[in-house]
Scaffold this active site. Structure first.
Site, mmCIF file in Angstrom:
data_model
loop_
_atom_site.group_PDB
_atom_site.id
_atom_site.type_symbol
_atom_site.label_atom_id
_atom_site.label_comp_id
_atom_site.label_asym_id
_atom_site.label_seq_id
_atom_site.Cartn_x
_atom_site.Cartn_y
_atom_site.Cartn_z
ATOM 1 N N HIS A 120 -3.050 -5.671 2.825
ATOM 2 C CA HIS A 120 -2.804 -5.788 4.262
ATOM 3 C C HIS A 120 -3.443 -7.099 4.700
ATOM 4 C CE1 HIS A 120 -1.778 -1.491 4.457
ATOM 5 N NE2 HIS A 120 -2.854 -1.243 3.756
ATOM 6 N N CYS A 180 0.812 -1.223 0.000
ATOM 7 C CA CYS A 180 0.000 0.000 0.000
ATOM 8 C C CYS A 180 0.850 1.281 0.000
ATOM 9 C CB CYS A 180 -0.971 -0.052 1.166
ATOM 10 S SG CYS A 180 -2.427 0.949 0.896
HETATM 11 N N1 GLN Z 1 -2.355 6.711 1.815
HETATM 12 C C1 GLN Z 1 -2.486 5.736 0.812
HETATM 13 C C2 GLN Z 1 -3.838 5.630 0.159
HETATM 14 O O1 GLN Z 1 -4.896 5.765 0.794
HETATM 15 C C3 GLN Z 1 -2.034 4.417 1.396
HETATM 16 C C4 GLN Z 1 -2.975 3.827 2.418
HETATM 17 C C5 GLN Z 1 -2.470 2.568 3.011
HETATM 18 O O2 GLN Z 1 -1.256 2.329 3.093
HETATM 19 N N2 GLN Z 1 -3.397 1.739 3.476
HETATM 20 O O3 GLN Z 1 -3.875 5.405 -1.015
#
Ligand code: GLN
Length: 246
Positions: free
Chosen positions: A197, A97
């Site tokens: 995740h 992510c």
């Molecule tokens: N900030 C990023 C997004 O929302 C990554 C979010 C995350 O790592 N879950 O795209």
């Protein structure tokens, strides 16, 4: 005495660790311990000097846009060159992510801030007002690690792949890279990016072992074969998720 030792690094554990991403490190270390493979863990925070060629396997977890903004410059200025050299020599790097987004060319946040990445993966990310959230199941596109991967995604950034990477897999349920083209994640050499995740590796033990095998073979030669483990519980957790969403 163990015959093997793996040096694991975690990038920005304070700023980039959400939805249990640290579980990936725990899974890697535990799967090594069960096989008498010793490990050391190097946390890489802002300002840390790293000899990247000493690292076997690196992990870069997810973070909010604000967490990414805190470390993006340090990552580029301090780590990009060494990281690329190590990746070119086959170092394994798993990113999730927010970490994945910073391995690409850039992340344009939904507020219009452009965070340059390190360009290790030929991808770019555009923030949107749509949140792509929920359980995700993909079919792996890795020839040596086939099968399903399950995880949990939560991102507003939409990632688009260039010609220099292959997708990690095809989305069976969920959004993946951008919710449009059915792809999830990106792979270049032994560098992996994805939106999964979960934590990802505890629920996908075959993928954890695939990464460990790549790292061990780079260090100790192509004859390394991992001892199988009893993954009954891990696979049950995976199956439960697959049955719930498909
Ligand atoms: N900030 C990023 C997004 O929302 C990554 C979010 C995350 O790592 N879950 O795209």
């Amino acid at each position: 005495m163990s015959a093997y030792h793996l040096r694991i690094a975690q990038l920005y554990p304070e700023q980039m660790n959400i939805y249990g991403d640290r579980g990936n490190i725990l899974a890697l270390q535990q799967r090594c311990a069960w096989r008498n493979i010793t490990t050391t863990l190097l946390p890489i925070g802002p300002g840390t000097h790293v000899d990247w060629l000493e690292i076997d396997l690196a992990f870069f977890g997810g973070g909010q846009d604000s967490g990414q903004a805190l470390i993006a410059a340090d990552f580029r200025e301090r780590q990009a060159v060494g990281l690329r050299k190590a990746a070119e020599s086959g170092m394994v790097l798993l990113s999730i992510c927010g970490g994945y987004q910073l391995l690409g060319d850039y992340f344009l946040t939904h507020t219009g801030e452009k965070l340059p990445g390190v360009g290790l993966l030929d991808v770019y990310t555009i923030g949107s007002n749509r949140r792509m959230i929920g359980n995700i199941v993909i079919e792996s596109a890795l020839p040596d690690c086939p099968g399903k991967l399950v995880g949990f995604e939560n991102h507003s950034g939409a990632t688009y792949l260039g010609a220099g990477v292959q997708p990690l897999g095809r989305v069976l349920s969920g959004y993946g890279n951008n919710g449009e083209d059915g792809s999830e994640g990106a792979v270049w050499r032994n560098v992996f990016g994805c939106y999964m995740h979960g934590s990802l590796l505890p629920k996908n033990p075959h993928f954890a072992d695939y990464l460990l095998t790549l790292a061990l073979r780079r260090r100790y030669g192509s004859a390394v074969v991992l001892e199988p483990l009893d993954d009954t519980l891990e696979l049950q957790a995976q199956r439960t998720m697959v049955e719930r969403v498909l």
